[in-house]
Design an enzyme around this catalytic site. Structure first.
Site, PDB file in Angstrom:
ATOM      1  N   ASP A   3       0.879  -1.164   0.000  1.00  0.00           N
ATOM      2  CA  ASP A   3       0.000   0.000   0.000  1.00  0.00           C
ATOM      3  C   ASP A   3       0.919   1.218   0.000  1.00  0.00           C
ATOM      4  O   ASP A   3       2.127   1.101   0.251  1.00  0.00           O
ATOM      5  CB  ASP A   3      -0.886  -0.040   1.253  1.00  0.00           C
ATOM      6  CG  ASP A   3      -1.720   1.220   1.420  1.00  0.00           C
ATOM      7  OD1 ASP A   3      -2.262   1.703   0.414  1.00  0.00           O
ATOM      8  OD2 ASP A   3      -1.824   1.717   2.555  1.00  0.00           O
ATOM      9  N   ASP A   5      -0.332   4.983   1.039  1.00  0.00           N
ATOM     10  CA  ASP A   5      -0.677   5.906   2.120  1.00  0.00           C
ATOM     11  C   ASP A   5      -0.676   5.200   3.463  1.00  0.00           C
ATOM     12  O   ASP A   5      -1.379   4.210   3.665  1.00  0.00           O
ATOM     13  CB  ASP A   5      -2.049   6.524   1.863  1.00  0.00           C
ATOM     14  CG  ASP A   5      -2.055   7.394   0.625  1.00  0.00           C
ATOM     15  OD1 ASP A   5      -1.413   8.454   0.660  1.00  0.00           O
ATOM     16  OD2 ASP A   5      -2.667   7.005  -0.381  1.00  0.00           O
TER      17      ASP A   5
END
Length: 208
Positions: A3, A5
């Site tokens: 991922d 963020d």
């Protein structure tokens, strides 16, 4: 599979600050659960949600202005998580890496270019490029498809509730690296295969 963020970039505080100010400045009302609900949403989803909060603009206009404000902040400084660059390069030397992010394509490219990590990823996906954002598995499934790999053989590194649910729904083993300011819900954290204190603990031997 990474991922972006909250895992590689400490962007959630920036997203919250930018979107909270935008909502307040355009006639909307920020709710107590707004930030938690926004985490993991695709661009179209969060723009529509801000419109529902009372922002007096069309969702596509909301998305365009908020992303421009985020890009301006990133041009000043990309707030990388401690150990992010080292973790990606450490794993890229041994494993094939992908990325599935809720950020729009423009911001993904700004971050990876600024960090010098673009060449480390075989495939990157923004959930604006798939039908549904997190917690749906679409982004992770698309990243695996672009990499030509079985998602059930992948390990995903996530921090948020919706991200953990997304990767788990895609059939991946999930390594959780919880963000100290935005910890995941206990039921989402329970989906994790491993829980690590920070990116320094992320090593290639965690791959299946």
């Amino acid at each position: 599979m990474f991922d972006l963020d909250g895992v590689l970039v400490d962007s959630e505080p920036v997203w919250e600050e930018v979107r909270r100010a935008f909502v307040a400045g355009h006639g909307g009302t920020w709710q107590p659960d707004t930030q938690a609900r926004l985490m993991g949403m695709s661009t179209g989803e969060w723009a529509a949600y801000l419109h529902e909060l009372g922002v007096r603009m069309a969702p596509d206009e909301i998305a365009r202005e908020v992303v421009e404000r985020m890009a301006a902040r990133y041009r000043d400084e990309v707030p990388l998580m401690p150990g992010a660059v080292e973790a990606v390069r450490r794993l890229a030397g041994r494993l094939t890496l992908g990325l599935a992010s809720s950020s729009p394509r423009r911001l993904i490219e700004v971050v990876l270019d600024a960090a010098g990590l673009a060449e480390c990823f075989a495939a990157t996906v923004s959930t604006e490029e798939v039908e549904r954002g997190k917690p749906a598995p679409d982004g992770y499934l698309e990243a695996a498809r672009r990499m030509g790999v079985d998602p059930r053989g992948c390990v995903a590194v996530e921090d948020s509730s919706n991200g953990l649910r997304s990767a788990h729904a895609a059939g991946m083993r999930v390594v959780a690296v919880p963000h100290p300011r935005y910890p995941p819900d206990p039921d989402a954290l329970a989906l994790a295969w491993r829980v690590l204190p920070d990116l320094g603990a992320l090593t290639p031997d965690l791959a299946p």
